[in-house]
Write a protein that holds these residues in place. Structure first.
Motif, PDB file in Angstrom:
ATOM      1  N   ASN A  11       0.812  -1.221   0.000  1.00  0.00           N
ATOM      2  CA  ASN A  11       0.000   0.000   0.000  1.00  0.00           C
ATOM      3  C   ASN A  11       0.845   1.270   0.000  1.00  0.00           C
ATOM      4  OD1 ASN A  11      -2.280  -1.710   0.247  1.00  0.00           O
ATOM      5  ND2 ASN A  11      -2.030  -1.730   2.460  1.00  0.00           N
ATOM      6  N   GLU A  66       3.367   6.954   2.676  1.00  0.00           N
ATOM      7  CA  GLU A  66       2.655   6.037   3.558  1.00  0.00           C
ATOM      8  C   GLU A  66       2.831   4.622   3.045  1.00  0.00           C
ATOM      9  OE1 GLU A  66      -1.334   7.507   3.378  1.00  0.00           O
ATOM     10  OE2 GLU A  66      -0.952   9.084   4.840  1.00  0.00           O
ATOM     11  N   SER A 104       2.626   0.118   4.494  1.00  0.00           N
ATOM     12  CA  SER A 104       2.395  -0.898   5.524  1.00  0.00           C
ATOM     13  C   SER A 104       3.426  -2.002   5.353  1.00  0.00           C
ATOM     14  CB  SER A 104       1.002  -1.509   5.378  1.00  0.00           C
ATOM     15  OG  SER A 104       0.013  -0.533   5.491  1.00  0.00           O
ATOM     16  N   THR A 105       3.813  -2.603   6.452  1.00  0.00           N
ATOM     17  CA  THR A 105       4.709  -3.753   6.438  1.00  0.00           C
ATOM     18  C   THR A 105       4.577  -4.458   7.783  1.00  0.00           C
ATOM     19  OG1 THR A 105       6.968  -4.488   5.942  1.00  0.00           O
ATOM     20  CG2 THR A 105       6.755  -2.507   7.285  1.00  0.00           C
ATOM     21  N   LYS A 113       5.590  -5.898  11.568  1.00  0.00           N
ATOM     22  CA  LYS A 113       6.143  -5.203  12.727  1.00  0.00           C
ATOM     23  C   LYS A 113       7.663  -5.321  12.816  1.00  0.00           C
ATOM     24  CE  LYS A 113       5.180  -4.351  17.534  1.00  0.00           C
ATOM     25  NZ  LYS A 113       4.188  -4.443  18.575  1.00  0.00           N
ATOM     26  N   ASN A 149       1.353  -1.557  12.004  1.00  0.00           N
ATOM     27  CA  ASN A 149       2.168  -1.873  10.832  1.00  0.00           C
ATOM     28  C   ASN A 149       2.160  -0.761   9.791  1.00  0.00           C
ATOM     29  OD1 ASN A 149       2.564  -4.338  12.048  1.00  0.00           O
ATOM     30  ND2 ASN A 149       1.009  -5.377  10.847  1.00  0.00           N
ATOM     31  N   ASN A 150       1.475   0.338  10.080  1.00  0.00           N
ATOM     32  CA  ASN A 150       1.352   1.436   9.124  1.00  0.00           C
ATOM     33  C   ASN A 150       2.323   2.552   9.473  1.00  0.00           C
ATOM     34  OD1 ASN A 150      -0.870   0.182   7.776  1.00  0.00           O
ATOM     35  ND2 ASN A 150      -2.171   0.848   9.462  1.00  0.00           N
TER      36      ASN A 150
END
Length: 132
Positions: free
Chosen positions: A55, A72, A74-75, A77, A123-124
């Motif tokens: 994303n 921005e 996500s991945t 942790k 995660n974001n």
């Protein structure tokens, strides 16, 4: 003469739209994306983005005299924690905690930039760096 005007008018109109999109809108052209990411990371003293991101969004704000980039993604942790540990300006920076968010202030930024913030919620990750 009328034919010339009919040809030049649409060309000028398209040129004006391109200039607007390139300099004044938040849209990042595909050929600008990598440069915007690298510039943001340089201004923030941040490590290269993790390999397993999802994303990915890149935006820009500002005028000819100011520029702000917003990234921005996500991945997982572990990737976020490794990225923080490898980022020069985050690894020893103590974040502010607001609800579930960690907010890192990076002021002043690197390379004479204004700086900005890195916000992490689970995660974001959201990076916002500015130059003026």
């Amino acid at each position: 003469m009328k034919n010339t005007i009919k040809i030049i008018s649409p060309i000028l109109f398209l040129l004006m739209i391109f200039v607007y999109l390139n300099y004044f809108s938040s849209y990042v052209f595909p050929w600008q994306k990598e440069d915007a990411i690298q510039t943001t990371l340089n201004w923030g003293g941040l490590a290269k983005l993790p390999n397993n991101i999802e994303n990915l969004k890149v935006q820009k704000e500002g005028t000819l005299f100011t520029r702000t980039f917003i990234i921005e993604f996500s991945t997982n942790k572990n990737e976020v924690e490794n990225w923080i540990a490898n980022s020069k300006r985050l690894k020893s920076n103590i974040p502010k905690l607001r609800r579930k968010n960690k907010i890192y202030d990076v002021y002043p930024g690197e390379n004479e930039s204004f700086g900005g913030t890195v916000k992490i919620e689970g995660n974001n990750v959201s990076i916002k760096m500015s130059w003026s």
